[in-house]
Design a protein around this motif. Structure first.
Motif, PDB file in Angstrom:
ATOM      1  N   PHE A 146      -8.493 -53.108 -34.769  1.00  0.00           N
ATOM      2  CA  PHE A 146      -8.858 -54.462 -34.357  1.00  0.00           C
ATOM      3  C   PHE A 146      -9.313 -54.451 -32.898  1.00  0.00           C
ATOM      4  N   ASP A 147     -10.397 -55.192 -32.607  1.00  0.00           N
ATOM      5  CA  ASP A 147     -10.899 -55.242 -31.246  1.00  0.00           C
ATOM      6  C   ASP A 147     -11.023 -56.700 -30.805  1.00  0.00           C
ATOM      7  N   GLY A 148     -11.648 -56.895 -29.652  1.00  0.00           N
ATOM      8  CA  GLY A 148     -11.742 -58.242 -29.112  1.00  0.00           C
ATOM      9  C   GLY A 148     -10.423 -58.677 -28.495  1.00  0.00           C
ATOM     10  N   GLU A 149     -10.286 -59.974 -28.246  1.00  0.00           N
ATOM     11  CA  GLU A 149      -9.102 -60.490 -27.578  1.00  0.00           C
ATOM     12  C   GLU A 149      -8.013 -60.878 -28.570  1.00  0.00           C
ATOM     13  N   ILE A 150      -6.793 -60.953 -28.081  1.00  0.00           N
ATOM     14  CA  ILE A 150      -5.662 -61.425 -28.893  1.00  0.00           C
ATOM     15  C   ILE A 150      -5.856 -62.911 -29.181  1.00  0.00           C
ATOM     16  N   GLN A 151      -5.703 -63.292 -30.445  1.00  0.00           N
ATOM     17  CA  GLN A 151      -5.937 -64.674 -30.862  1.00  0.00           C
ATOM     18  C   GLN A 151      -5.010 -65.655 -30.139  1.00  0.00           C
ATOM     19  N   ASN A 161      -4.259 -50.403 -31.503  1.00  0.00           N
ATOM     20  CA  ASN A 161      -5.536 -50.995 -31.870  1.00  0.00           C
ATOM     21  C   ASN A 161      -6.501 -50.834 -30.696  1.00  0.00           C
ATOM     22  N   LYS A 162      -7.545 -51.640 -30.661  1.00  0.00           N
ATOM     23  CA  LYS A 162      -8.532 -51.576 -29.581  1.00  0.00           C
ATOM     24  C   LYS A 162      -8.705 -52.948 -28.928  1.00  0.00           C
ATOM     25  N   LEU A 163      -7.625 -53.698 -28.861  1.00  0.00           N
ATOM     26  CA  LEU A 163      -7.676 -55.049 -28.330  1.00  0.00           C
ATOM     27  C   LEU A 163      -7.941 -55.030 -26.820  1.00  0.00           C
ATOM     28  N   GLU A 164      -8.669 -56.033 -26.360  1.00  0.00           N
ATOM     29  CA  GLU A 164      -9.059 -56.098 -24.955  1.00  0.00           C
ATOM     30  C   GLU A 164      -8.638 -57.433 -24.355  1.00  0.00           C
ATOM     31  N   GLY A 165      -8.833 -57.549 -23.031  1.00  0.00           N
ATOM     32  CA  GLY A 165      -8.593 -58.809 -22.350  1.00  0.00           C
ATOM     33  C   GLY A 165      -7.150 -59.001 -21.947  1.00  0.00           C
TER      34      GLY A 165
END
Length: 635
Positions: free
Chosen positions: A136-141, A158-162
């Motif tokens: 999973f990427d992008g920001e944490i919901q 994962n590959k979460l950012e922000g």
């Protein structure tokens, strides 16, 4: 029973069957239809053959046991989705869970799902969320902040950012975002302050407690407007002036708090340097550089423990936390990462999981047994880290990868480098030498000294030396987990009698030889999503039916002069794979026979007719002489 009563009963049963069938086939009946459509859409994104065959007809009815694998139901409503370690790939749509309003648990642990996280706005009953071990990427919901019943949130690996959102649910008792690409200050909410360093490990751009990295004065002065992201800023000068004043005040307060924190941090660091404890045991060569600091609550925090003090491994846990990390894969004992330090060596970090319930002393004792195994063909343990929530093993990096990738990678492409017979024979010798050392230094007859011998655990270093890894880990892993995942437990003796021994390692070695000779992937050690074959059964059938020309990998089948050595190694492999452990040779005998095999010619003669090589495989040396195949010791 009276005829009228019987008729009424029969009519009732027919109506009940029709009602169930209608729910199964008509997606428009109340919540069942919406939930069924949502699950089918989820399944379509995975393209998983097992789910395609299992998720059909009705999923759940009233309080009966759910009909679909991984689905939990209550009163006919879907309350849980648990699809762990199924090799799922693809992406999940952001709005995939909108119609699953009764969800309490969702887990996609240890798959290969990519894309952004799902929106949880309509899942207010969620208590447990586990998306760990995916891509999973992008920001944490931000919708997670509104889940007031949330108890466990597992987002590691994962590959979460922000930024990390400001979770502050009083119900939250398990939280992990380690090994992502998160950045910025860790919010100092009451809920997040209750979790230790292991919950944030492996995000080199995070700062603030509990990490050892202090945040700069300008870190995260503002956060994006999660409620009205599209709202435009006002052009009113008065509002702008007020905003500037507020920002200045906030900046002064943050700087003041930072000064206080920095003073406390320096004081704590000074105290930690004053407490140095070295573990020493008379029967161990290990120099333990563990540093301990007992806090006011009695908690003990430890640093990296190096098993050899050779002067070349001078780095600490803080250096490892700041290193750039690259995920190498999901092993059966935990995920592996390649860490490149700002200075010093490149190392492999293995995060151990599913361990026995060992205390610190028991864990260290088992680790020392592993570290004492010294052999040129064994990958040495470099260091370890132990805490209540995190156990790490560190190894030096083998730059030429593992045998599985060397043997099977790049086939059918122009980038493939041929794997010659001489190199494969060198692998067979190196692995046998390592295995003999493990067997001679393990006196137990009811365990397999290695236990998980397979091609992905055979490494090749920068000098093309063969190094066997993951030995001795069975002593740390819980038996049910070991029986489910380790190669030695796939042997015939365990499947039939629930027993393993040193001969189980011999069986694993025999299958490894068949993998080297055939270029085919064994079924018992095939990675998730890869189809393997029963190599032992396939080779026996090939010999019996005299189509032995198809046994050997085409890359070595054309090497003139190597066929006699290949035939001899095939005989050894078949003896090692005997279904009866008592009939298998000892590993020392196996090594002696492998060492005697001549390399032969490595040259390739394009004019050399393949049909004549076919005849050499089907002559009396193999197929026409069964006794030679199954164990004749003649050379």
């Amino acid at each position: 029973m009276a005829p009228s009563n019987f008729s009424n009963f029969l009519l009732f049963m027919v109506l009940l069957v029709l009602h169930k069938q209608a729910i199964a086939e008509d997606g428009s009946i109340g919540y069942h239809g919406y939930e069924r459509d949502a699950l089918l859409a989820l399944k379509a994104g995975f393209n998983n053959s097992f789910l395609d065959g299992n998720w059909t007809s009705i999923m759940c009815y009233m309080n009966e046991t759910p009909y679909w694998y991984g689905i939990q139901c209550s009163n006919g409503r879907v309350t849980g989705i648990i699809l762990d370690r199924m090799g799922l790939v693809g992406e999940i749509k952001v709005d995939a869970l909108v119609n699953l309003t009764e969800l309490e648990t969702i887990s996609f642990k240890d798959n290969s799902i990519a894309g952004n996280m799902m929106d949880f706005t309509y899942n207010q009953k969620l208590r447990n969320i586990d998306l760990s071990g995916n891509s999973f990427d992008g920001e944490i919901q931000l919708s997670l902040l509104n889940l007031n019943s949330l108890e466990s949130l597992q987002l590691q690996d994962n590959k979460l950012e922000g930024l990390i959102p400001g979770f502050n649910q009083s119900s939250l008792n398990a939280f992990n975002v380690s090994y992502n690409n998160l950045s910025g200050a860790i919010p100092q909410t009451k809920a997040l302050r209750s979790f230790g360093l292991s919950s944030y490990f492996g995000n080199k751009n995070l700062c603030g407690p509990p990490t050892p990295t202090a945040c700069s004065a300008t870190t995260n002065l503002s956060e994006p407007n999660s409620q009205n992201p599209g709202k435009k800023s006002s052009g009113n000068g008065r509002f702008t002036a007020i905003l500037v004043v507020v920002n200045v005040i906030v900046l002064v307060v943050i700087m003041f708090l930072f000064i206080i924190y920095y003073k406390k941090y320096k004081k704590l660091k000074t105290e930690m340097k004053n407490v140095l404890v070295k573990y020493e045991e008379h029967d161990s060569k290990i120099v333990d550089r563990a540093m301990e600091k007992t806090t006011s609550e009695g908690e003990i925090r430890r640093k990296l423990v190096f098993v050899e003090n050779n002067g070349t491994t001078n780095f600490e846990l803080d250096d490892l936390l700041k290193a750039s990390a690259e995920g190498l894969g999901k092993g059966i004992f935990g995920n592996c990462y390649k860490a490149k330090l700002d200075f010093g060596p490149v190392v492999i970090v293995k995060r151990l999981r599913d361990l026995k319930p060992l205390n610190g002393e028991e864990f260290v004792r088992q680790v020392r047994v592993i570290a004492d195994q010294k052999h040129p063909n064994l990958l040495p343990l470099l260091a370890y880290y132990y805490s209540k929530d995190e156990k790490l093993f560190l190894y030096r990096f083998a730059s030429n990868g593992n045998l599985y990738t060397r043997l099977h990678g790049g086939r059918g492409t122009g980038d493939r480098v041929r794997f010659l017979w001489s190199s494969r024979l060198a692998v067979a010798r190196g692995v046998a030498r390592a295995l003999e050392h493990l067997h001679l230094n393990n006196q137990s007859e009811t365990t397999a000294p290695h236990g998980d011998l397979k091609s992905s655990n055979v490494l090749i270093d920068e000098n093309d030396e063969i190094l066997v890894s993951d030995y001795g880990l069975a002593s740390l892993i819980a038996l049910p987990i070991a029986a489910q995942r380790m190669v030695s437990y796939k042997s015939t003796e365990y499947l039939s009698q629930k027993q393993i021994s040193k001969k189980s390692d011999v069986w694993s070695y025999g299958v490894l030889l068949l993998e080297l000779l055939t270029g085919r992937i064994p079924a018992h050690s095939a990675p998730p999503g890869t189809n393997g074959v029963d190599l032992s059964g396939w080779v026996h059938r090939a010999v019996r039916e005299e189509w032995t020309a198809e046994i050997f990998d085409a890359e070595i089948a054309v090497q003139r002069g190597a066929n006699q050595g290949m035939l001899r190694l095939l005989q050894i492999a078949i003896k090692c794979c005997d279904k009866s452990p008592e009939k298998r040779p000892e590993i020392s005998q196996v090594l002696a026979e492998v060492e005697e095999i001549k390399v032969g010619g490595d040259s390739e003669d394009e004019e050399y007719p393949y049909s004549s090589f076919d005849r050499s495989l089907t002559d009396d040396s193999l197929s026409a002489t069964p006794s030679l195949v199954v164990g004749d010791d003649r050379r």
